[in-house]
Design an enzyme around this catalytic site. Structure first.
Site, PDB file in Angstrom:
ATOM      1  N   LYS A  42       3.946   8.122  -7.769  1.00  7.77           N
ATOM      2  CA  LYS A  42       4.330   9.504  -7.542  1.00  7.77           C
ATOM      3  C   LYS A  42       3.587  10.061  -6.348  1.00  7.77           C
ATOM      4  CE  LYS A  42       4.635   9.888 -12.520  1.00  7.77           C
ATOM      5  NZ  LYS A  42       3.797  10.074 -13.696  1.00  7.77           N
ATOM      6  N   ASP A 102      -6.345   1.976  -0.579  1.00 11.60           N
ATOM      7  CA  ASP A 102      -7.701   1.901  -1.093  1.00 11.60           C
ATOM      8  C   ASP A 102      -8.143   0.434  -1.023  1.00 11.60           C
ATOM      9  OD1 ASP A 102     -10.013   2.763  -2.480  1.00 11.60           O
ATOM     10  OD2 ASP A 102      -9.091   2.494  -4.420  1.00 11.60           O
ATOM     11  N   LYS A 130      -8.901   4.438   3.028  1.00  9.69           N
ATOM     12  CA  LYS A 130     -10.331   4.252   2.723  1.00  9.69           C
ATOM     13  C   LYS A 130     -10.707   2.842   3.159  1.00  9.69           C
ATOM     14  CE  LYS A 130     -10.559   6.727  -1.714  1.00  9.69           C
ATOM     15  NZ  LYS A 130     -10.761   6.444  -3.157  1.00  9.69           N
ATOM     16  N   ARG A 164      -2.010  16.865  -8.545  1.00  8.34           N
ATOM     17  CA  ARG A 164      -1.088  16.396  -7.491  1.00  8.34           C
ATOM     18  C   ARG A 164      -0.566  17.562  -6.657  1.00  8.34           C
ATOM     19  NH1 ARG A 164       0.238  10.984  -8.498  1.00  8.34           N
ATOM     20  NH2 ARG A 164       0.338  10.389 -10.677  1.00  8.34           N
TER      21      ARG A 164
HETATM   22  P1  IMP Z   1      -5.084   0.111  -4.020  1.00 12.93           P
HETATM   23  O1  IMP Z   1      -4.172  -0.914  -4.572  1.00 12.93           O
HETATM   24  O2  IMP Z   1      -6.493  -0.056  -4.484  1.00 12.93           O
HETATM   25  O3  IMP Z   1      -5.000   0.246  -2.512  1.00 12.93           O
HETATM   26  O4  IMP Z   1      -4.693   1.463  -4.718  1.00 12.93           O
HETATM   27  C1  IMP Z   1      -3.789   2.316  -4.217  1.00 12.93           C
HETATM   28  C2  IMP Z   1      -3.458   3.362  -5.254  1.00 12.93           C
HETATM   29  O5  IMP Z   1      -4.608   3.755  -6.011  1.00 12.93           O
HETATM   30  C3  IMP Z   1      -3.002   4.611  -4.568  1.00 12.93           C
HETATM   31  O6  IMP Z   1      -1.630   4.578  -4.317  1.00 12.93           O
HETATM   32  C4  IMP Z   1      -3.418   5.687  -5.556  1.00 12.93           C
HETATM   33  O7  IMP Z   1      -2.408   5.874  -6.509  1.00 12.93           O
HETATM   34  C5  IMP Z   1      -4.654   5.135  -6.223  1.00 12.93           C
HETATM   35  N1  IMP Z   1      -5.885   5.678  -5.614  1.00 12.93           N
HETATM   36  C6  IMP Z   1      -6.766   5.044  -4.808  1.00 12.93           C
HETATM   37  N2  IMP Z   1      -7.766   5.848  -4.423  1.00 12.93           N
HETATM   38  C7  IMP Z   1      -7.507   7.049  -4.991  1.00 12.93           C
HETATM   39  C8  IMP Z   1      -8.183   8.338  -4.934  1.00 12.93           C
HETATM   40  O8  IMP Z   1      -9.221   8.548  -4.276  1.00 12.93           O
HETATM   41  N3  IMP Z   1      -7.596   9.322  -5.652  1.00 12.93           N
HETATM   42  C9  IMP Z   1      -6.459   9.170  -6.366  1.00 12.93           C
HETATM   43  N4  IMP Z   1      -5.800   8.004  -6.428  1.00 12.93           N
HETATM   44  C10 IMP Z   1      -6.325   6.950  -5.756  1.00 12.93           C
END
Ligand code: IMP
Ligand code: MG
Length: 177
Positions: A42, A102, A130, A164
């Site tokens: 979302k 992330d 990040k 959100r």
């Molecule tokens: P990744 O697979 O670790 O890159 O995670 C990506 C997903 O994690 C994003 O699409 C977010 O839904 C969630 N996410 C990562 N960091 C944050 C944050 O600081 N706040 C809220 N959601 C996060």
């Protein structure tokens, strides 16, 4: 949710100005083409709507939902398709729109899966990045802001499904016990 409060990290004005810039960049890069925006639900939805309005070209939209997070703030590493796209991607110029990259696990999985559907091109646009947290190599084509390793909410991003709707990017600051 642990006891916390939210502090403004990027104001509504900063975010909206940056989205205008990215929209202009995409408009130049895709001149003469239709941009097919794929929103990752979302979180990507607020960013995608603002961005779509700033792209001065034909734009089509589709949505998908993957899940890699529970109610915790740490990635589980498990990616699951909750809702797939409605339309095929064959021959389309696809731009995946995400809220945040992330660890990169979600996006590397998703991009590989979407590339298999034979789009004409596929690029990635994220509002936030990040880079310190990356464990998987993901190429990001358009980035709104690089941020430090803090937990953020707003503009589509949630903490346990709330916040959100904040019109800015806030940092969640956990209060000491
Ligand atoms: P990744 O697979 O670790 O890159 O995670 C990506 C997903 O994690 C994003 O699409 C977010 O839904 C969630 N996410 C990562 N960091 C944050 C944050 O600081 N706040 C809220 N959601 C996060
Ligand atoms: Mg997301």
């Amino acid at each position: 949710m642990d006891k916390h409060h939210v502090e403004v990290l990027l104001s509504e004005e900063e975010v909206n100005n940056r989205i205008k810039e990215i929209g202009a960049e995409i408009t130049r890069d895709y001149a003469g083409k239709t941009v097919h925006l794929v929103c990752v639900l979302k979180g990507g939805s607020f960013f995608m709507c603002e961005l779509a309005k700033r792209i001065d070209l034909n734009v089509s939209l589709d949505f998908m939902s993957v899940s890699s997070y529970g109610s915790d703030t740490k990635s589980s590493g498990i990616v699951r398709i909750v809702k797939d796209l409605d339309e095929p991607l064959v021959g389309k110029d696809v731009l995946v729109v995400e809220d945040i990259v992330d660890s990169g696990r979600t996006l590397s999985y998703l991009l590989a899966l979407l590339k298999d559907r034979h789009p004409n091109s596929i690029k990635l646009c994220t509002l936030l990045d990040k880079p310190d947290r990356r464990v998987t190599d993901v190429h990001v084509d358009y980035t709104g802001f690089q941020i430090p390793d803090v937990f953020v909410v707003g503009y589509g991003l949630d903490y346990d499904q709330v916040y959100r709707n904040l019109p800015y990017i806030g940092e969640v600051v956990f209060d000491p016990e």
